[in-house]
Design a protein around this motif. Structure first.
Motif: not given
Length: 76
Positions: A51, A53, A55, A63, A65, A67, A74
């Motif tokens: 955390y 994201s 880029w 770009h 995330w 997880r 994105c």
């Protein structure tokens, strides 16, 4: 997806990974609280989360995330 975290004396200071788009670029995200920008890593059974994201500002401009060990792209 492999995320490598460098730690020294119990303190996590940087996370690194190869860009998931396949371009081969090495991405490095600082984890130290006093550094800007900085990211946080959370460890889960299914894999790490990062955390905010990521880029990539140059090259492929990915770009995404990270997880629970999965890449979520994105939308532009």
């Amino acid at each position: 997806m492999t995320l490598v975290v460098a730690r020294e004396g119990g303190t996590s200071w940087i996370a690194g990974m190869t860009c998931p788009c396949g371009c081969g670029r090495r991405l490095e995200m600082m984890l130290l609280p006093e550094v800007r920008p900085r990211w946080q890593v959370a460890e889960h059974r299914r894999g790490p989360s990062l955390y905010p994201s990521v880029w990539a500002s140059g090259g492929c401009r990915s770009h995404f995330w990270l997880r629970r060990g999965e890449v979520h792209w994105c939308r532009d």
